[in-house]
Design a protein around this motif. Structure first.
Motif, PDB file in Angstrom:
ATOM      1  N   UNK A 192       0.827  -1.209   0.000  1.00 10.95           N
ATOM      2  CA  UNK A 192       0.000   0.000   0.000  1.00 10.95           C
ATOM      3  C   UNK A 192       0.862   1.259   0.000  1.00 10.95           C
ATOM      4  N   UNK A 193       1.973   1.228   0.746  1.00  6.54           N
ATOM      5  CA  UNK A 193       2.860   2.393   0.781  1.00  6.54           C
ATOM      6  C   UNK A 193       3.444   2.675  -0.601  1.00  6.54           C
ATOM      7  N   UNK A 194       3.779   1.622  -1.344  1.00  4.54           N
ATOM      8  CA  UNK A 194       4.285   1.810  -2.703  1.00  4.54           C
ATOM      9  C   UNK A 194       3.212   2.417  -3.599  1.00  4.54           C
ATOM     10  N   UNK A 195       1.972   1.970  -3.449  1.00  8.48           N
ATOM     11  CA  UNK A 195       0.879   2.524  -4.246  1.00  8.48           C
ATOM     12  C   UNK A 195       0.595   3.976  -3.881  1.00  8.48           C
ATOM     13  N   UNK A 196       0.783   4.333  -2.607  1.00  7.33           N
ATOM     14  CA  UNK A 196       0.622   5.729  -2.191  1.00  7.33           C
ATOM     15  C   UNK A 196       1.597   6.634  -2.941  1.00  7.33           C
ATOM     16  N   UNK A 197       2.834   6.200  -3.041  1.00  9.90           N
ATOM     17  CA  UNK A 197       3.845   7.001  -3.754  1.00  9.90           C
ATOM     18  C   UNK A 197       3.464   7.119  -5.222  1.00  9.90           C
ATOM     19  N   UNK A 198       3.057   6.010  -5.823  1.00  3.31           N
ATOM     20  CA  UNK A 198       2.654   6.016  -7.233  1.00  3.31           C
ATOM     21  C   UNK A 198       1.489   6.969  -7.459  1.00  3.31           C
ATOM     22  N   UNK A 199       0.464   6.888  -6.616  1.00  3.16           N
ATOM     23  CA  UNK A 199      -0.732   7.708  -6.794  1.00  3.16           C
ATOM     24  C   UNK A 199      -0.438   9.187  -6.650  1.00  3.16           C
ATOM     25  N   UNK A 200       0.603   9.539  -5.895  1.00  4.78           N
ATOM     26  CA  UNK A 200       0.955  10.940  -5.708  1.00  4.78           C
ATOM     27  C   UNK A 200       1.368  11.623  -6.997  1.00  4.78           C
ATOM     28  N   UNK A 201       1.998  10.898  -7.915  1.00  7.72           N
ATOM     29  CA  UNK A 201       2.425  11.468  -9.205  1.00  7.72           C
ATOM     30  C   UNK A 201       2.701  10.317 -10.155  1.00  7.72           C
ATOM     31  N   UNK A 202       1.656   9.721 -10.735  1.00  8.07           N
ATOM     32  CA  UNK A 202       1.839   8.490 -11.502  1.00  8.07           C
ATOM     33  C   UNK A 202       2.709   8.631 -12.741  1.00  8.07           C
ATOM     34  N   UNK A 203       2.797   9.844 -13.283  1.00  9.93           N
ATOM     35  CA  UNK A 203       3.598  10.032 -14.487  1.00  9.93           C
ATOM     36  C   UNK A 203       4.892  10.797 -14.214  1.00  9.93           C
ATOM     37  N   UNK A 204       5.332  10.780 -12.964  1.00  8.31           N
ATOM     38  CA  UNK A 204       6.657  11.319 -12.642  1.00  8.31           C
ATOM     39  C   UNK A 204       7.709  10.499 -13.382  1.00  8.31           C
TER      40      UNK A 204
END
Length: 338
Positions: A192-204
Motif C-alpha cells: 500500500x505504501x508503494x501505491x501511495x507514492x505512485x498515486x501521488x504522481x503516476x507520471x513522474x
C-alpha cells in the motif's frame, strides 16, 4: 488523467450448489451496501447463479473469483475450471443448447445478455469466463479496457500482500506492481505504501519513482516493486527491485524485463531504467513471485485478443504456486489506449 488503485479477488471453490449460494450472498450484500437498486442486485445474483450452476453441473475443479472495487460501480466475476471445455462456444450461446441433462440451455446466453462486459475462452483443458456487472444507471466506459489484473491473497489470508495500480492519460499508461515481503496485513501495508507514492504522481519520471518509493516504505517491512511507463508510440520504460517479474509477449516476440536485486524500503541500489519498443499487438505482463516464473508464452498467445483481465486470470489460474499472494497485471499497447 485517471488513476486506478487495484483490488484483489476473493476466490470461492465451487464444489456443490451451497458454494454458489455463498458467492451469491457475498455479492448481494456488497451491492446492497452500495445502494444498488433491487433490479441491479437481482441481475447480479442471477448471473452468479448461472455461472456457479454451470460449474457444478459441467466442470472440473470450478472456482468463482469475485472482485468488488471500492466505489460501488462494478462487480467483476471470473468463472474458471479445469475442463472439459466447450466444443463450440458460439453455439453454446444459443438458447436451448445444453451440454448436460435437465437444463433448458439458456444459462450462457442469459449471462451474456445481462452482463455489462463479457468475455470467454474455452479449450479441453478448461474454460475461463469474465463478467462485469455495473448498475443500469451507470454509463458504459468509452472504448475497451486496455489493462486488467487479478490478485489473490495467500491461502488462509484475508489481506493480500500484493498491490497494483494503473494510471492512464491520453495514449500513455503508467503502472506498478508491489509485493510486500511475506504475506498478510504487514505485507499489505508495505505494498500500500508503494501505491501511495505512485498515486501521488503516476507520471513522474520513472527514474525518481524507485528512490521515492524506497523512502516511503522505510517504516514498513519493504517490498519488491516493478514500475513501467508506456507511451502511445509503443516505447516502454521500466525499473524495479526484487522478484516482481515483467515480460513482453506477442505472437512472434517474447522478452523478459529484468530488474535489479534488492528490497524497496530496505536496500536498493541506484535506479536502473531500461527502454524497449513494444512490438505490434504485444502485451506487457507483470506478476509477483506467487506465479511460477518459467511459464511458456504459448499459454498467453491464444488469448492476445481477449480482455486483459481474462489473460491475467488464465496465467494465475494455470501458474499459481498456491502458497503465496499472487498477482498478474496485463497491459495492451497501441492507439486503443487513447
Amino acid at each position: 488523467m485517471e488513476v486506478i488503485r487495484g483490488w484483489s479477488h476473493r476466490p470461492f471453490a465451487i464444489t456443490d450448489s451451497s458454494c454458489v449460494g455463498d458467492a451469491r450472498r457475498f455479492c448481494a450484500r456488497t451491492a446492497q451496501d452500495w445502494g444498488w437498486s433491487e433490479v441491479d442486485v437481482g441481475r447480479l445474483s442471477l448471473i452468479l447463479t448461472e455461472l456457479g450452476t454451470n460449474l457444478v453441473r459441467h466442470a472440473l475443479q470450478g472456482e468463482l473469483w469475485i472482485a468488488a472495487p471500492a466505489g460501488g460501480q462494478e462487480v467483476e466475476i471470473l468463472a474458471l475450471d479445469k475442463g472439459p471445455g466447450m466444443a463450440d462456444v458460439k453455439r453454446s450461446f444459443q438458447d436451448g443448447v445444453s451440454t448436460g441433462t435437465g437444463s433448458p440451455g439458456t444459462g450462457l446466453g442469459a449471462i451474456r445478455r445481462l452482463a455489462s462486459d463479457f468475455d470467454i475462452h474455452s479449450t479441453p483443458f478448461g474454460t475461463l469466463c469474465l463478467v462485469r456487472v455495473r448498475p443500469a444507471s451507470q454509463e458504459a466506459p468509452a472504448g475497451h479496457r486496455q489493462w486488467g489484473a487479478v490478485s489473490i491473497a495467500a491461502p488462509g489470508e484475508t489481506a493480500c500482500g500484493d498491490g497494483w495500480a494503473v494510471a492512464t492519460e491520453g495514449g500513455k499508461v503508467s503502472a506498478v506492481v508491489a509485493d510486500g515481503l511475506g504475506h498478510g496485513p504487514h505485507a499489505a501495508l508495505a505494498s500500500d505504501a508503494a501505491l501511495d507514492v505512485f498515486a501521488g504522481d503516476p507520471f513522474a519520471p520513472i527514474e525518481s519513482f524507485l528512490p521515492d518509493a524506497h523512502l516511503g516504505l522505510q517504516t514498513t517491512r519493504g517490498a519488491a516493486v516493478f514500475a513501467l511507463r508506456m507511451e502511445s508510440s509503443g516505447q516502454l520504460k521500466y525499473a524495479g527491485a526484487g522478484n516482481v517479474i515483467g515480460r513482453i509477449i506477442s505472437g512472434v516476440f517474447d522478452r523478459s524485463m529484468i530488474t535489479q536485486h534488492g528490497t524497496v524500503g530496505v536496500q536498493v541500489r541506484r535506479t536502473e531504467v531500461a527502454t524497449l519498443e513494444m512490438p505490434d499487438h504485444a502485451v506487457a505482463v507483470v506478476h509477483s513471485d506467487g506465479i511460477a516464473s518459467r511459464w511458456k508464452a504459448e499459454e498467453v498467445v491464444p488469448l492476445l485478443q481477449r480482455d486483459p483481465t481474462l489473460i491475467a486470470a488464465a496465467l494465475l489460474w494455470q501458474q499459481s504456486r498456491g502458497r503465496d499472494d499472487a498477482t498478474v497485471l496485463v497491459i495492451k499497447q497501441g492507439d486503443a489506449l487513447e
